[in-house]
Each structure stands twice: as structure tokens, then as C-alpha cells.
Design an enzyme around this catalytic site. Structure first.
Site, PDB file in Angstrom:
ATOM      1  N   LYS A 100       0.952  -1.341  -0.186  1.00  0.00           N
ATOM      2  CA  LYS A 100      -0.416  -0.345   0.285  1.00  0.00           C
ATOM      3  C   LYS A 100       0.780   0.872  -0.226  1.00  0.00           C
ATOM      4  O   LYS A 100       0.553   1.759  -0.673  1.00  0.00           O
ATOM      5  CB  LYS A 100      -1.145   0.195   1.420  1.00  0.00           C
ATOM      6  CG  LYS A 100      -1.717  -1.204   1.182  1.00  0.00           C
ATOM      7  CD  LYS A 100      -2.692  -1.384   0.168  1.00  0.00           C
ATOM      8  CE  LYS A 100      -2.872  -3.347   0.021  1.00  0.00           C
ATOM      9  NZ  LYS A 100      -3.971  -3.679  -1.457  1.00  0.00           N
ATOM     10  N   HIS A 205     -14.860  -3.331   9.199  1.00  0.00           N
ATOM     11  CA  HIS A 205     -14.463  -3.732   8.020  1.00  0.00           C
ATOM     12  C   HIS A 205     -15.142  -4.216   6.571  1.00  0.00           C
ATOM     13  O   HIS A 205     -14.466  -4.703   6.028  1.00  0.00           O
ATOM     14  CB  HIS A 205     -13.082  -3.340   7.649  1.00  0.00           C
ATOM     15  CG  HIS A 205     -12.349  -2.718   9.008  1.00  0.00           C
ATOM     16  ND1 HIS A 205     -12.509  -1.451   8.463  1.00  0.00           N
ATOM     17  CD2 HIS A 205     -11.643  -3.057   9.851  1.00  0.00           C
ATOM     18  CE1 HIS A 205     -11.792  -0.452   9.480  1.00  0.00           C
ATOM     19  NE2 HIS A 205     -11.276  -1.870  10.464  1.00  0.00           N
ATOM     20  N   ARG A 262      -9.217  -7.184  -8.177  1.00  0.00           N
ATOM     21  CA  ARG A 262     -10.288  -8.401  -8.794  1.00  0.00           C
ATOM     22  C   ARG A 262     -11.375  -7.720  -9.162  1.00  0.00           C
ATOM     23  O   ARG A 262     -11.731  -6.688  -9.060  1.00  0.00           O
ATOM     24  CB  ARG A 262     -10.217  -9.430  -7.262  1.00  0.00           C
ATOM     25  CG  ARG A 262     -10.908  -8.485  -5.601  1.00  0.00           C
ATOM     26  CD  ARG A 262     -10.607  -9.277  -4.593  1.00  0.00           C
ATOM     27  NE  ARG A 262     -11.995  -8.440  -4.096  1.00  0.00           N
ATOM     28  CZ  ARG A 262     -11.722  -7.663  -3.096  1.00  0.00           C
ATOM     29  NH1 ARG A 262     -10.098  -7.743  -3.181  1.00  0.00           N
ATOM     30  NH2 ARG A 262     -12.709  -6.664  -2.650  1.00  0.00           N
TER      31      ARG A 262
HETATM   32  C1  MV4 Z   1      -9.137   5.354   7.638  1.00  0.00           C
HETATM   33  C2  MV4 Z   1      -9.677   6.182   8.114  1.00  0.00           C
HETATM   34  C3  MV4 Z   1      -9.490   6.830   8.696  1.00  0.00           C
HETATM   35  N1  MV4 Z   1      -8.369   8.148   8.404  1.00  0.00           N
HETATM   36  N2  MV4 Z   1      -8.153   6.009   7.733  1.00  0.00           N
HETATM   37  C4  MV4 Z   1      -9.535   1.422   5.659  1.00  0.00           C
HETATM   38  C5  MV4 Z   1      -9.897   0.246   4.896  1.00  0.00           C
HETATM   39  C6  MV4 Z   1     -11.433   0.517   5.433  1.00  0.00           C
HETATM   40  N3  MV4 Z   1     -12.242  -0.811   4.902  1.00  0.00           N
HETATM   41  C7  MV4 Z   1     -11.578   1.811   6.493  1.00  0.00           C
HETATM   42  N4  MV4 Z   1     -10.582   2.388   6.288  1.00  0.00           N
HETATM   43  C8  MV4 Z   1     -10.802   3.829   7.153  1.00  0.00           C
HETATM   44  N5  MV4 Z   1      -9.296   4.285   6.276  1.00  0.00           N
HETATM   45  C9  MV4 Z   1      -8.030   7.233   7.814  1.00  0.00           C
HETATM   46  N6  MV4 Z   1      -6.377   7.579   7.091  1.00  0.00           N
HETATM   47  C10 MV4 Z   1     -11.468   5.180   8.765  1.00  0.00           C
HETATM   48  C11 MV4 Z   1     -11.498   4.119   7.810  1.00  0.00           C
HETATM   49  C12 MV4 Z   1     -12.504   3.370   8.638  1.00  0.00           C
HETATM   50  C13 MV4 Z   1     -13.551   3.532   7.614  1.00  0.00           C
HETATM   51  C14 MV4 Z   1     -14.292   4.333   6.178  1.00  0.00           C
HETATM   52  C15 MV4 Z   1     -14.973   4.452   5.379  1.00  0.00           C
HETATM   53  C16 MV4 Z   1     -16.280   3.501   5.322  1.00  0.00           C
HETATM   54  C17 MV4 Z   1     -16.031   3.164   7.303  1.00  0.00           C
HETATM   55  C18 MV4 Z   1     -14.842   2.818   7.576  1.00  0.00           C
HETATM   56  C19 MV4 Z   1     -15.509   2.306   8.994  1.00  0.00           C
HETATM   57  C20 MV4 Z   1     -14.439   2.234   9.872  1.00  0.00           C
HETATM   58  C21 MV4 Z   1     -13.091   3.232   9.316  1.00  0.00           C
END
Ligand code: MV4
Length: 467
Positions: A100, A205, A262
Site C-alpha cells: 500500500k 470493515h 479483482r
Molecule cells: C481510514 C480512516 C480514517 N483515516 N484512514 C480503510 C479501509 C476501510 N475498510 C476502513 N478504512 C479507514 N481508513 C484514515 N486515514 C477510517 C477508515 C474506516 C472507514 C472508512 C470508510 C467507511 C467506513 C469505515 C469504518 C471504519 C474505518
């Protein structure tokens, strides 16, 4: 995939393990072959066994599906080495995106924004595993004095989960939305995007509900995100279907997250609004054909929503609920698509993902799609295993959801109040109680037949409940 092959006049070969020899894909394929025990490491993750079955049956190509080896560059290479077509991107494009931090560098080099790195921006920050993805191994750090121990823990977790302790630190985005762009790239250098999907309704997630288009995205933003996604795909020599994920903040700024190399589980919502069969396009692209359309030919019509129906108990912290599906009745009607891996009598093996079906509804606009989905979920009947249907139904009725205010907080707010008996069930229960009183008074004689219909209400949660 089997359906797309059949429509294209291609014969199909399924593989199965000891745990799913009775599964629907086994019965649907033209032929099916065993690949070993239930444990994925010895069957679905065995490159040798899969390539062996493909060669022994005279197959030309392998579609890797959504999970397991679908993003594994060694599998793509093994297919090629065995003279098989891998229906997916080149191994080199997978590798460019698997780390990443390297993928972020490609993005920022192309002026595709990514969330700023921590040392430049202060706290709070997110620690992420370089070889992770999908949110696995993520850690929030609120202030500097927590950083040392958080880093140690994150590295140890990354080593355990991905065999690699590399991590990176990003600025934390509060309440971001998850919006991803579907792309298609042929082997002749044409890359088009099919617009966005929004997948902000997630739990740990895991996506629960996805939709297209996103209620947040307008035409100008779609063009900018779509062009960024196509640039990124072209830069790594991408071929076949792929998805570029972004986080979007409250000011509608988007930040590159990662690329999924994918086909994704939620691709049907894009198919519903574009009219493009993405699996069919994957087959064409893998056969070396040119995309038969350009960006100007892609237009979005109406709105589509997908609900994931998992064999999990939403009243018990989404605990997996493997077992046998004793009764299954899927909804129908216009613009309702039920992509199911199960039918009545199917087993949900405890070894695999708990996804049982995806329900996809289309409507002329978002409101119509939501209304149709609510009706379709009410029609769905799953008995024998617990299912996520009650929580999906509850989200669809939430005022923030219907207004398009999708956020990470939405589920957290709904779940504590979720009870097995919703209003509708309570109404039925009240009628049942009244009827019972009525019958006791001798004015109604329930027949000797097994449970009278009005007893349904006496079993709150019957929709996902055990028989
Ligand atoms: C983040 C974030 C806040 N700040 N990155 C990345 C993968 C995805 N499954 C969750 N991710 C997140 N990355 C930064 N720099 C918060 C999340 C996140 C999230 C993002 C979109 C929709 C739902 C989420 C639920 C938990 C955390």
C-alpha cells in the site's frame, strides 16, 4: 460467473472441497471436481491443485472469484506458466498495488491525492499495515505519547497477519465515506470507468450495504474521481476489471486508499446502473478482445442497492451462524436480483465466509431503490441459520440512511437499539395474543394442523430465526 460463461457459449468446470460438495456452483457447472479437504490451505488456496484440475479437464482459463487466490500474483503466474488464461490482471499490476505504501507513491506521483503522512500533519493518525488492506491491522493514535506503543503493537500484528511488519502512518480522517470507482481495462490500452459505488455502511470493515451511484457524488466529482482511477490503472499496466478505493471527507475531498485487483462482491450495483455485465467484459478482455465501448458510451441510469445476507446473528454481535438452511424463499418481482450461493437444504460451512446471498434492487431513483429493497427484504425468508436481514431492514428505515447521510457512525447508533422483535412483529404478536384469547373463549377453533399461521408472531425474529 457460470451464468456469464453460459451466455457466452463457454463450458464451465467447478471445484469443490469436502465442505461444499453439495453447493449450488457444483450443481450449476457443466462438471465439478474435488480439490481436497474443507481447510482452505489444503484446497481453495492450493495453486497446484487448482492448476491440476484445470489442465486435467482441458480448461482454457481460470476465473479466481472474489476471495482466496484472486489477488495472488503467484497464482496468476502459475496459470500463465501452465498455458492457462488468468481472468484477472497481470501479476505485475497486482504486485504494484499489493504494497500500500508503493501504491500510494504511484498515486501521489500522478497527482491523485492520498491522506497526508503523519509527520507532516500532527494527530490523530492512523497506523496501517503496508501489506494489509481492507482495514485489517488498522490502529488509531490520538496523541504523540501513544505512538511508540501503538507502533510496536501494529508491527507485531502486521507480522502475524501478513508476514511483514511494515506499517505507514496517515492523517486520520474523521467520519470518512468509502467511495470506490469500478474500472475496466483491455489489453490494448483502453481504460474506462463505470462510475462509483458507495460502501460506507460497514461493520468491522465488512460491508453490509453498497449502492450506486453515491448520494454524495455529482457529475463533476465522478469525472474527477473516474479520471484519477483510470490514470492509476493505466500507470501500472492494469488489464481486466478492478476497483480504486477512496476515502471522502466532509468537504468532499477524496483520498486514494488502495486498489482491489479483482472483481468485487458488490459489482452488481454497477451492472444495474450501467447495463454492463462486468463478468462478461472480464471474459472478453481475457480473450484479448477490445472493449466494445468508450467512456462516452457509459451512462448511469437510476439507482441500485445491494444488501449482503450473511449467516450471522445480528443480535449476538454478528456471530457466525453456520448450519443447514431448512427453508429459503427469495424475493422476486421486477428489478430485484438475488445472487445466491444457497438454496433450501444448503449447508453454510463453518470453514468459509458466511455470505449466503446478495440481494440487489434497482429503482428509477434512490428512493425507489430503497423502497423496493425494503419490500424485497420483507419477502425474504431464511430459516435454519440466523441472518443479517433484520439489521439490513432497520438500516433502510433509518432517516439518515434514507437522506443519504451515510457514515461509519450509522450502524454504531442503530445496533444498540436493535431488538429481535420489530414493530411489525410486535403487531403480529398482539394479533396472535388476541386470537389466542379469542380461541380460549371458545369462539375460534384452531385446526389440529401444525402451528396455526397466526402463531408466527409468537416467534419474534422468525425471519432469521431457527425453525
Ligand atoms: C481510514 C480512516 C480514517 N483515516 N484512514 C480503510 C479501509 C476501510 N475498510 C476502513 N478504512 C479507514 N481508513 C484514515 N486515514 C477510517 C477508515 C474506516 C472507514 C472508512 C470508510 C467507511 C467506513 C469505515 C469504518 C471504519 C474505518
Amino acid at each position: 460467473m457460470i451464468r456469464a460463461c453460459r451466455e457466452a457459449g463457454l463450458a464451465t468446470v467447478a471445484v469443490f472441497s469436502d465442505a461444499d460438495r453439495e453447493a449450488l456452483h457444483v450443481r450449476m457447472a457443466d462438471e465439478a471436481h474435488p480439490i481436497g479437504p474443507a481447510e482452505p490451505a489444503a484446497s481453495y488456496l492450493s495453486i497446484d491443485r487448482l492448476v491440476h484440475v484445470a489442465k486435467a479437464t482441458g480448461a482454457d482459463a481460470i476465473h479466481p472469484g472474489y476471495g482466496f487466490l484472486s489477488e495472488n500474483p503467484q497464482f496468476a503466474e502459475a496459470c500463465l506458466a501452465a498455458g492457462l488464461t488468468f481472468i484477472g490482471p497481470p501479476a505485475s499490476a497486482m504486485r504494484a498495488m499489493s504494497d500500500k505504501t508503493a501504491a500510494r507513491r504511484v498515486a501521489t506521483g500522478l497527482k491523485v491525492p492520498a491522506a497526508r503522512l503523519a509527520r507532516e500533519v500532527g494527530y490523530p493518525v492512523m497506523i496501517k499495515a503496508a501489506m494489509g488492506g481492507g482495514g485489517k491491522g488498522m490502529r488509531l493514535v490520538r496523541e504523540e505519547r501513544e505512538l511508540g506503543s501503538a507502533l510496536r503493537l501494529a508491527r507485531a500484528e502486521a507480522v502475524a497477519a501478513f508476514g511483514n511488519g511494515a506499517v505507514y502512518i496517515e492523517r486520520y480522517l474523521a467520519e470518512p465515506r468509502h467511495i470506490e470507482i469500478q474500472i475496466l481495462a483491455d489489453a490494448h490500452g483502453t481504460v474506462v470507468h463505470l462510475g462509483e459505488r458507495e460502501c460506507s455502511i460497514q461493520r468491522r470493515h465488512q460491508k453490509l450495504i453498497e449502492e450506486a451511484p453515491s448520494p454524495l457524488v455529482d457529475e463533476a466529482m465522478r469525472t474527477r474521481m473516474g479520471e484519477a482511477a483510470c490514470r492509476l490503472a493505466a500507470a501500472v499496466g492494469y488489464v481486466n476489471a478492478g476497483t480504486v478505493e477512496f476515502l471522502v471527507d466532509g468537504d468532499r475531498n477524496f483520498y486514494f486508499l488502495e486498489m482491489n485487483t479483482r472483481l468485487q462482491v458488490e459489482h452488481p450495483v454497477t451492472e444495474m446502473v450501467t447495463g454492463i455485465d462486468i463478468v462478461r467484459e472480464q471474459l472478453r478482455i481475457a480473450a484479448g478482445e477490445r472493449l466494445g465501448f468508450g467512456q462516452a458510451d457509459v451512462c448511469l441510469r437510476g439507482a441500485a442497492i445491494e444488501c449482503r445476507i450473511n449467516a450471522e446473528d445480528p443480535f449476538a454481535d454478528f456471530l457466525p451462524s453456520p448450519g443447514t438452511i431448512t427453508r429459503l424463499s427469495a424475493p422476486g418481482g421486477p428489478w430485484v436480483r438475488n445472487d445466491s450461493g444457497a438454496d433450501e437444504g444448503s449447508a453454510v460451512p463453518r470453514f468459509y465466509d458466511t455470505l449466503v446471498a446478495k440481494l440487489i434492487c434497482w429503482g428509477a431513483d434512490r428512493e425507489a431503490a430503497i423502497g423496493r429493497m425494503a419490500r424485497a427484504l420483507d419477502e425474504y425468508r431464511v430459516v435454519g441459520v440466523r441472518s443479517t436481514i433484520p439489521v439490513l431492514r432497520r438500516v433502510l428505515a433509518d432517516p439518515d440512511f434514507t437522506a443519504g447521510r451515510l457514515s461509519t457512525g450509522l450502524l454504531d447508533r442503530i445496533l444498540p437499539g436493535l431488538r429481535p422483535a420489530s414493530g411489525r412483529h410486535r403487531t403480529i404478536a398482539l394479533i396472535a395474543a388476541a386470537l389466542t384469547a379469542h380461541a380460549r373463549a371458545g369462539r375460534l377453533q384452531p385446526g389440529p394442523a401444525s402451528p396455526p399461521a397466526w402463531r408466527l408472531g409468537a416467534r419474534p425474529g422468525w425471519r432469521g430465526g431457527r425453525a
